[in-house]
Design a protein around this motif. Structure first.
Motif, PDB file in Angstrom:
ATOM      1  N   ASP B 271      49.643  29.758  28.976  1.00 38.07           N
ATOM      2  CA  ASP B 271      50.142  28.878  30.027  1.00 38.07           C
ATOM      3  C   ASP B 271      51.375  29.502  30.641  1.00 38.07           C
ATOM      4  OD1 ASP B 271      48.330  26.788  29.352  1.00 38.07           O
ATOM      5  OD2 ASP B 271      49.605  26.371  27.608  1.00 38.07           O
ATOM      6  N   ALA B 272      51.550  29.287  31.946  1.00 38.69           N
ATOM      7  CA  ALA B 272      52.746  29.787  32.613  1.00 38.69           C
ATOM      8  C   ALA B 272      53.031  28.950  33.839  1.00 38.69           C
ATOM      9  CB  ALA B 272      52.588  31.255  32.998  1.00 38.69           C
ATOM     10  N   VAL B 286      54.129  37.980  33.177  1.00 38.86           N
ATOM     11  CA  VAL B 286      54.661  36.722  32.670  1.00 38.86           C
ATOM     12  C   VAL B 286      55.900  37.021  31.846  1.00 38.86           C
ATOM     13  CG1 VAL B 286      54.186  34.691  31.264  1.00 38.86           C
ATOM     14  CG2 VAL B 286      52.384  35.727  32.643  1.00 38.86           C
ATOM     15  N   SER B 287      56.963  36.286  32.134  1.00 39.32           N
ATOM     16  CA  SER B 287      58.230  36.553  31.449  1.00 39.32           C
ATOM     17  C   SER B 287      58.617  35.353  30.605  1.00 39.32           C
ATOM     18  CB  SER B 287      59.274  36.856  32.526  1.00 39.32           C
ATOM     19  OG  SER B 287      60.462  36.204  32.263  1.00 39.32           O
ATOM     20  N   ILE B 288      58.956  35.589  29.333  1.00 34.78           N
ATOM     21  CA  ILE B 288      59.318  34.516  28.388  1.00 34.78           C
ATOM     22  C   ILE B 288      60.569  34.941  27.618  1.00 34.78           C
ATOM     23  CG2 ILE B 288      58.501  33.030  26.508  1.00 34.78           C
ATOM     24  CD1 ILE B 288      55.796  34.960  27.493  1.00 34.78           C
ATOM     25  N   PRO B 301      53.908  21.785  23.162  1.00 30.93           N
ATOM     26  CA  PRO B 301      53.293  20.608  23.770  1.00 30.93           C
ATOM     27  C   PRO B 301      51.820  20.537  23.402  1.00 30.93           C
ATOM     28  CG  PRO B 301      53.634  22.342  25.405  1.00 30.93           C
ATOM     29  CD  PRO B 301      54.282  22.809  24.151  1.00 30.93           C
ATOM     30  N   PRO B 302      51.270  19.321  23.356  1.00 36.17           N
ATOM     31  CA  PRO B 302      49.850  19.185  22.960  1.00 36.17           C
ATOM     32  C   PRO B 302      48.957  19.963  23.909  1.00 36.17           C
ATOM     33  CG  PRO B 302      50.787  17.100  23.756  1.00 36.17           C
ATOM     34  CD  PRO B 302      51.903  18.057  23.648  1.00 36.17           C
ATOM     35  N   ILE B 354      51.499  32.160  18.317  1.00 34.85           N
ATOM     36  CA  ILE B 354      52.691  31.773  19.073  1.00 34.85           C
ATOM     37  C   ILE B 354      52.304  31.081  20.368  1.00 34.85           C
ATOM     38  CG2 ILE B 354      54.222  33.528  18.104  1.00 34.85           C
ATOM     39  CD1 ILE B 354      53.695  35.182  20.640  1.00 34.85           C
ATOM     40  N   GLY B 355      53.216  30.228  20.840  1.00 41.44           N
ATOM     41  CA  GLY B 355      52.992  29.514  22.091  1.00 41.44           C
ATOM     42  C   GLY B 355      54.332  29.071  22.648  1.00 41.44           C
ATOM     43  N   TRP B 356      54.325  28.301  23.770  1.00 38.69           N
ATOM     44  CA  TRP B 356      55.572  27.877  24.415  1.00 38.69           C
ATOM     45  C   TRP B 356      55.310  26.765  25.392  1.00 38.69           C
ATOM     46  CZ3 TRP B 356      54.212  33.078  24.075  1.00 38.69           C
ATOM     47  CH2 TRP B 356      53.289  33.508  25.077  1.00 38.69           C
ATOM     48  N   HIS B 357      56.376  26.124  25.843  1.00 42.09           N
ATOM     49  CA  HIS B 357      56.245  25.167  26.928  1.00 42.09           C
ATOM     50  C   HIS B 357      55.916  25.933  28.186  1.00 42.09           C
ATOM     51  CE1 HIS B 357      57.767  21.482  24.972  1.00 42.09           C
ATOM     52  NE2 HIS B 357      58.319  22.366  24.140  1.00 42.09           N
ATOM     53  N   PRO B 358      54.999  25.440  29.002  1.00 38.46           N
ATOM     54  CA  PRO B 358      54.585  26.209  30.191  1.00 38.46           C
ATOM     55  C   PRO B 358      55.754  26.541  31.124  1.00 38.46           C
ATOM     56  CG  PRO B 358      53.107  24.377  29.833  1.00 38.46           C
ATOM     57  CD  PRO B 358      54.205  24.225  28.838  1.00 38.46           C
TER      58      PRO B 358
END
Lengths: 432, 368
Positions: B271-272, B286-288, B301-302, B354-358
């Motif tokens: 997600d981005a 994509v930058s995180i 987030p779900p 791993i994941g993140w908030h969009p």
């Protein structure tokens, strides 16, 4: 105590006596001696390295200059060759008329000197103070080769009436003492009269004080001119981009790579009355053909040529100082509200003073001792004191007077150096 | 929005260009409005044109094209000493042949102020930077930090409304630099002056500024308050220049409003938030931020997409743990975890997801 005992390997502190303890190294020798021993080798090697230079300076600089300076107050040309009459002078008061003993001593000394062929040397020495006496001594020496009979006074006067001149006797009395301040007196246009008082010499013979004055005045003018001409160039050199400043630097140094003689003669070509500059001025109608300017063989010529030759000595120290002045100083001054002139005067210029001092001192000292250029382009009104020293070295052979003049010049420069140190501080000097 | 502000802006650059050699532009079409009382930082790598902009504002460089206005007045033709702008230089530029007192008195003297007034002003300015005791010292007798304070006091002593600072803390050590950052910030707030500050240190810029203009290649890449700049970089340069950053190359697969699904080149879908990418199928980077990467499902987030990551190394840094992960074909993906009591200790070789908030993953234009 605690801080010296920090390193237990290096030093042991003996605290037995309670007084200040001497430090010793680990094997018990005093620390100072151990340190000296450890550094002795390096010191010896350093000394050996500079030894050739030291010897060179000693042999070619210190010894000759020392000998030269000695001549300025010591001249045994008379006393060594005329021992008997010198002894009579030593025994009698100043102003005593020569008695029979004096005439006998003079006759004996002259006979001995004539035989030893030193009479000309004696004559030269007396000739320094009383011109025309050298021939008196040599002709009398020739006449005495066959010996001389009493009465000595009459016989000597028969050879030449001048032997009776009281001034001659007064001069011989002065010359009989090898250590004398008379050469220094002569160097400042003073002499002793028959009573031994210091008086000014005849007005027509007063040249040295005037020449000293002219030398210092012209040197001052030349220093000022090199500053006025050199300061903007040095600033340009320090601020231009490297490639352009290198080119400019070559132009500044070009005079260094040309023979002094070539440079001076080219000034002659340019400045003489039928020279390039005059031709140009006539051609453009600025001056009339009859009004050609006399720009060489006078003081103007000396000033122009010497300013040109000494200019790099002003530019280089200034440049080396200006290069280190960060441009942000002037920017800061400008941003603080200073106009460009105020920024220059209050912020930039004061920071160039060390270079200016070094350059001015260098140019002034070189100018004071300059010889070839004034000799070639100076004419008679552009001669400096060094030309007079050279004249006494090479043509009149009065080395003692030359040495006295040189010593005075040296002393004046040293005084100047001292004044500079007091006013600006010698630590502020930056030569490059 | 920029143009609206120009009307009442205290400092305004309008279409300013600068060239030194007539061949290349060092500053390309600069438009910038700085409000009164603002602390604006020009941030960028060396050669990005930020210092040139400052020098044009101070009057030491002339703009090749365009107009610079100060309080509504064009100042292109005004010489530096009539602009009334205080300036602090990188090397302090304290006059070495004057004492501290004379240095501070200089701007007042050239303004023709009477001596008693000058003395009072100098004293007040020195007290402001706690340097009153040093009034008769020479700059060479002061430490770097003390010189810095004097330079600051000198730039403020004549009450300029605008103060320019050209990397003023560059020569100080880290601790002193951080201390001075706060001091400058406090002075700015107390005096209500406008400050334009140039630095290449992004930490400094984030700490002190109201707004930061990120310079690169002669242009402002982004002009925003620190938090926005850090959390919502507008392009890849800003994302990589400010703070630490992970970048993952991929292709846009689908748009859902602002949200985008990105298929990574190394495999996996993430997600981005689409920033300056507008079309399906377009390439993107994509930058995180490393501290926004999560590996515990309850922190995401779900329905968030996750990708597989293999722990390559974990470095203990005191306040944080820094894990280097192999993700989607790259083994330079960094994740930072707070060193809290209950923190999971990862081991090298361990495989996690791993994941993140969009909104923390920003789909930007592709980097070369």
């Amino acid at each position: 105590m605690a801080n010296v005992a920090l390193d237990p390997h290096a030093a042991v502190v003996s605290t037995a006596s309670g007084g200040p303890a001497a430090l010793t190294s680990a094997d018990g020798t005093p620390l100072a001696r151990a340190l000296a021993r450890s550094q002795r080798r390096a010191r010896r090697r350093a000394f050996l390295l500079v030894l050739p230079l030291l010897a060179f300076i000693l042999i070619t600089f210190v010894v000759p200059i020392g000998q030269m300076l000695q001549r300025s107050f010591y001249n045994a040309g008379f006393s060594a060759n005329m021992p008997q009459v010198s002894a009579w002078f030593a025994e009698t008061e100043r102003g005593t008329d020569p008695d029979d003993a004096a005439w006998a001593a003079l006759a004996a000394d002259l006979t001995a000197a004539a035989e030893a062929r030193t009479v000309a040397m004696v004559g030269t020495r007396i000739n320094y103070d009383l011109s025309g006496t050298r021939s008196l001594f040599t002709s009398t020496g020739r006449a005495l080769r066959g010996g001389i009979e009493p009465p000595y006074r009459e016989n000597l006067l028969e050879i030449d009436q001048k032997w009776g001149d009281p001034q001659l006797w007064s001069v011989m009395r002065e010359a009989s003492r090898p250590v004398t301040a008379n050469f220094y007196l002569a160097a400042v246009d003073r002499a002793r009269d028959a009573e031994g008082n210091i008086v000014q010499v005849d007005e027509r013979q007063r040249v040295y004080t005037m020449l000293f004055g002219r030398t210092f005045w012209l040197s001052l003018v030349i220093t000022a001119l090199t500053f006025v001409l050199g300061f903007p160039i040095a600033h340009l050199l320090a601020t231009l981009p490297l490639r352009k400043s290198n080119l400019l630097m070559i132009l500044v140094l070009l005079p260094f790579w040309t023979s002094l003689l070539v440079r001076t003669t080219s000034w002659m070509v340019l400045l003489q009355q039928q020279g390039v500059v005059n031709d140009l001025l006539v051609w453009t109608g600025i001056i009339g053909a009859s009004g050609r300017l006399q720009m060489i063989y006078n003081q103007t010529g000396t000033i122009i040529a010497m300013t040109h030759i000494l200019l790099p000595f002003m530019i280089l120290p200034l440049y080396s100082v200006m290069r280190t002045i960060n441009p942000s100083y002037v920017r800061a001054a400008r941003s603080l509200g200073a106009s460009s002139w105020t920024a220059f005067r209050r912020v930039y210029f004061p920071q160039t003073l060390p270079g200016l001092g070094a350059g001015a001192l260098l140019v002034f000292i070189l100018a004071v001792g300059y010889y070839i250029t004034p000799a070639l382009v100076g004419g008679s009104s552009g001669q400096l004191i060094s030309n007079m020293i050279a004249m006494h070295m090479t043509s009149t052979l009065n080395w003692s007077l030359a040495a006295a003049l040189a010593a005075l010049l040296l002393a004046a420069v040293l005084v100047l150096y001292w004044v500079y140190d007091r006013m600006v501080g010698i630590d502020n000097l930056k030569l490059g | 929005m920029l143009d609206d502000r120009h009307g009442d802006a205290f400092v305004a650059f309008e279409h300013v260009q600068k060239s030194y050699d007539g061949q290349t532009l060092v500053v390309k079409d600069l438009n910038l409005a700085i409000g009164k009382g603002e602390f604006l930082t020009m941030l960028g790598p060396s050669g990005s044109g930020k210092t040139t902009c400052l020098m044009m504002l101070a009057g030491f460089e002339t703009a090749t094209h365009g107009e610079i206005r100060l309080a509504g007045r064009p100042i292109n033709q005004v010489p530096p000493h009539k602009r009334g702008i205080g300036m602090v230089f990188q090397n302090y530029a304290l006059f070495p042949h004057m004492t501290v007192g004379e240095n501070l008195s200089f701007p007042l003297e050239v303004r023709g102020m009477a001596k008693p007034d000058r003395e009072a002003r100098v004293k007040r300015a020195l007290d402001m930077v706690q340097m009153g005791r040093f009034i008769s010292r020479r700059p060479a007798q002061l430490s770097g930090g003390q010189q810095q304070r004097i330079a600051l006091a000198r730039a403020l002593v004549f009450d300029p409304e605008l103060v320019l600072m050209d990397e003023p803390l560059g020569a100080l050590d880290k601790q002193l630099r951080e201390h001075m950052q706060f001091e400058i910030k406090h002075l700015h707030e107390e005096l209500g002056i406008t400050v334009v500050y140039v630095t290449h240190d992004q930490g400094e810029a984030l700490t002190m500024s109201d707004r930061i203009a990120v310079f690169n290649d002669g242009r402002i890449q982004q002009l925003a308050p620190p938090a926005e700049l850090y959390e919502r970089p507008g392009n890849s340069f800003v994302a990589s220049f400010i703070g630490e950053n992970n970048s993952l190359p991929g292709v846009i697969e689908e748009f859902q409003g602002d949200k985008a699904l990105v298929r990574l080149d190394g495999g996996g879908v993430i997600d981005a938030t689409a920033v300056n990418i507008r079309e399906k199928g377009q390439r993107t980077t994509v930058s995180i931020r490393p501290e926004r990467v999560e590996f515990k499902p309850e922190m995401m987030p779900p329905g968030a997409h996750t990708i597989e990551a293999k722990v390559a190394e974990v470095v203990y840094m005191g306040d944080i743990l820094r894990a280097r992960l192999a993700v989607a074909g790259s083994d330079n993906f960094v994740m930072k975890m707070r060193n809290t009591i209950g923190q999971t200790r990862l081991e090298p070789g361990q495989v996690i997801r791993i994941g993140w908030h969009p909104q923390d993953a920003r789909a930007l234009e592709p980097t070369a």
